[in-house]
Design a protein around this motif. Structure first.
Motif, PDB file in Angstrom:
ATOM      1  N   LYS A  13       0.827  -1.211   0.000  1.00 12.97           N
ATOM      2  CA  LYS A  13       0.000   0.000   0.000  1.00 12.97           C
ATOM      3  C   LYS A  13       0.859   1.258   0.000  1.00 12.97           C
ATOM      4  O   LYS A  13       0.388   2.332  -0.353  1.00 12.97           O
ATOM      5  CB  LYS A  13      -0.941  -0.012   1.206  1.00 12.97           C
ATOM      6  CG  LYS A  13      -1.965  -1.124   1.131  1.00 12.97           C
ATOM      7  CD  LYS A  13      -2.794  -1.221   2.387  1.00 12.97           C
ATOM      8  CE  LYS A  13      -3.739  -2.422   2.291  1.00 12.97           C
ATOM      9  NZ  LYS A  13      -4.435  -2.687   3.544  1.00 12.97           N
ATOM     10  N   LEU A  14       2.119   1.114   0.385  1.00 12.55           N
ATOM     11  CA  LEU A  14       3.051   2.241   0.378  1.00 12.55           C
ATOM     12  C   LEU A  14       3.651   2.495  -1.002  1.00 12.55           C
ATOM     13  O   LEU A  14       4.155   3.583  -1.271  1.00 12.55           O
ATOM     14  CB  LEU A  14       4.191   1.992   1.377  1.00 12.55           C
ATOM     15  CG  LEU A  14       3.807   1.821   2.841  1.00 12.55           C
ATOM     16  CD1 LEU A  14       5.028   1.422   3.658  1.00 12.55           C
ATOM     17  CD2 LEU A  14       3.187   3.097   3.376  1.00 12.55           C
ATOM     18  N   TRP A  17       2.704   5.553  -3.283  1.00 12.65           N
ATOM     19  CA  TRP A  17       3.150   6.802  -2.648  1.00 12.65           C
ATOM     20  C   TRP A  17       4.656   6.964  -2.754  1.00 12.65           C
ATOM     21  O   TRP A  17       5.153   8.036  -3.111  1.00 12.65           O
ATOM     22  CB  TRP A  17       2.699   6.854  -1.188  1.00 12.65           C
ATOM     23  CG  TRP A  17       1.216   6.762  -1.067  1.00 12.65           C
ATOM     24  CD1 TRP A  17       0.483   5.675  -0.689  1.00 12.65           C
ATOM     25  CD2 TRP A  17       0.274   7.784  -1.390  1.00 12.65           C
ATOM     26  NE1 TRP A  17      -0.853   5.961  -0.754  1.00 12.65           N
ATOM     27  CE2 TRP A  17      -1.011   7.250  -1.180  1.00 12.65           C
ATOM     28  CE3 TRP A  17       0.389   9.100  -1.837  1.00 12.65           C
ATOM     29  CZ2 TRP A  17      -2.166   7.992  -1.392  1.00 12.65           C
ATOM     30  CZ3 TRP A  17      -0.757   9.838  -2.050  1.00 12.65           C
ATOM     31  CH2 TRP A  17      -2.017   9.276  -1.830  1.00 12.65           C
ATOM     32  N   LEU A  18       5.396   5.899  -2.434  1.00 11.47           N
ATOM     33  CA  LEU A  18       6.854   5.950  -2.530  1.00 11.47           C
ATOM     34  C   LEU A  18       7.300   6.135  -3.978  1.00 11.47           C
ATOM     35  O   LEU A  18       8.261   6.862  -4.248  1.00 11.47           O
ATOM     36  CB  LEU A  18       7.473   4.683  -1.936  1.00 11.47           C
ATOM     37  CG  LEU A  18       7.333   4.511  -0.423  1.00 11.47           C
ATOM     38  CD1 LEU A  18       7.825   3.133   0.010  1.00 11.47           C
ATOM     39  CD2 LEU A  18       8.073   5.607   0.312  1.00 11.47           C
ATOM     40  N   SER A  20       5.621   7.711  -6.325  1.00 10.51           N
ATOM     41  CA  SER A  20       5.340   9.113  -6.678  1.00 10.51           C
ATOM     42  C   SER A  20       6.375  10.060  -6.082  1.00 10.51           C
ATOM     43  O   SER A  20       6.866  10.966  -6.769  1.00 10.51           O
ATOM     44  CB  SER A  20       3.936   9.505  -6.194  1.00 10.51           C
ATOM     45  OG  SER A  20       2.962   8.703  -6.825  1.00 10.51           O
ATOM     46  N   ILE A  21       6.714   9.830  -4.827  1.00  9.34           N
ATOM     47  CA  ILE A  21       7.709  10.682  -4.160  1.00  9.34           C
ATOM     48  C   ILE A  21       9.071  10.547  -4.835  1.00  9.34           C
ATOM     49  O   ILE A  21       9.737  11.554  -5.119  1.00  9.34           O
ATOM     50  CB  ILE A  21       7.807  10.334  -2.656  1.00  9.34           C
ATOM     51  CG1 ILE A  21       6.524  10.771  -1.944  1.00  9.34           C
ATOM     52  CG2 ILE A  21       9.036  10.979  -2.011  1.00  9.34           C
ATOM     53  CD1 ILE A  21       6.371  10.179  -0.542  1.00  9.34           C
ATOM     54  N   THR A  51       3.389  -1.994  -7.194  1.00  9.65           N
ATOM     55  CA  THR A  51       1.986  -1.616  -7.006  1.00  9.65           C
ATOM     56  C   THR A  51       1.099  -2.530  -7.836  1.00  9.65           C
ATOM     57  O   THR A  51       0.118  -3.090  -7.334  1.00  9.65           O
ATOM     58  CB  THR A  51       1.764  -0.137  -7.406  1.00  9.65           C
ATOM     59  OG1 THR A  51       2.590   0.701  -6.599  1.00  9.65           O
ATOM     60  CG2 THR A  51       0.304   0.260  -7.236  1.00  9.65           C
TER      61      THR A  51
END
Length: 188
Positions: A13-14, A17-18, A20-21, A51
């Motif tokens: 689930k991270l 986000w990771l 994108s960052i 993902t």
């Protein structure tokens, strides 16, 4: 706590986000004309690949157990715990270490690129063999193209002694994949 992250691939689930960052950080730090950009681009791409494999739409563990290994429902060669450790240690930690080592020698970026090429090739080969989508195939196809170009840029513009880097990188990654395969195929 680790059981929570491993169970049902909650760690995944991270990954969006990771991813994108890290892609924003990559574009803020380097330009696509920089060799370092092509050494590091696989880090965010691999997070997006994870993902697709494990979060959305996910299902890699079940696909590997049922389709690739032909195991009946309830039997698992690849477990949630194995998926967790493979992805956190072999990908996140290794990519972080080799990404940082790129500062010392851009050749370490070739390890990231070749690892990605090997992984992408397995997804593409599996898709062709079974004539169906497998979790991770879409990103693997895109990542394969970026990796081929990255390998070219690093080899042509970034490293001295490219043949030595290629041979040592491929041999090292074959060893890592052999150990990984033994780990995955071992008992629960």
């Amino acid at each position: 706590m680790l059981n929570y992250w491993a169970e049902n691939q909650n760690w995944a689930k991270l990954t969006p986000w990771l991813g994108s960052i890290t892609i924003v950080m990559l574009f803020l730090t380097f330009s696509p004309v920089d060799t370092m950009f092509w050494a590091l681009i696989n880090i965010p791409l691999y997070l997006f690949h994870q993902t697709e494999e494990h979060y959305w739409p996910g299902g890699f563990k079940d696909y590997f157990n049922r389709v690739v290994n032909g195991l009946p429902e309830g039997d698992e060669a690849l477990t949630d715990e194995k998926v967790f450790w493979i992805n956190i240690i072999l990908v996140w930690l290794a990519f972080l270490i080799f990404g940082l080592l790129c500062i010392v020698n851009i050749g370490f970026g070739l390890l990231i690129v070749i690892f990605s090429l090997m992984n992408c090739a397995t997804h593409i080969f599996t898709g062709i063999k079974y004539r169906e989508w497998n979790p991770g195939l879409v990103m693997a196809s895109l990542q394969f193209l970026a990796s081929v170009y990255g390998a070219y840029v690093i080899t042509a513009k970034g490293i001295s002694h490219p043949m030595t880097w290629w041979i040592s990188s491929v041999l090292f990654l074959i060893l890592v994949h052999a150990i990984l395969f033994k780990f995955v195929m071992g008992k629960k």
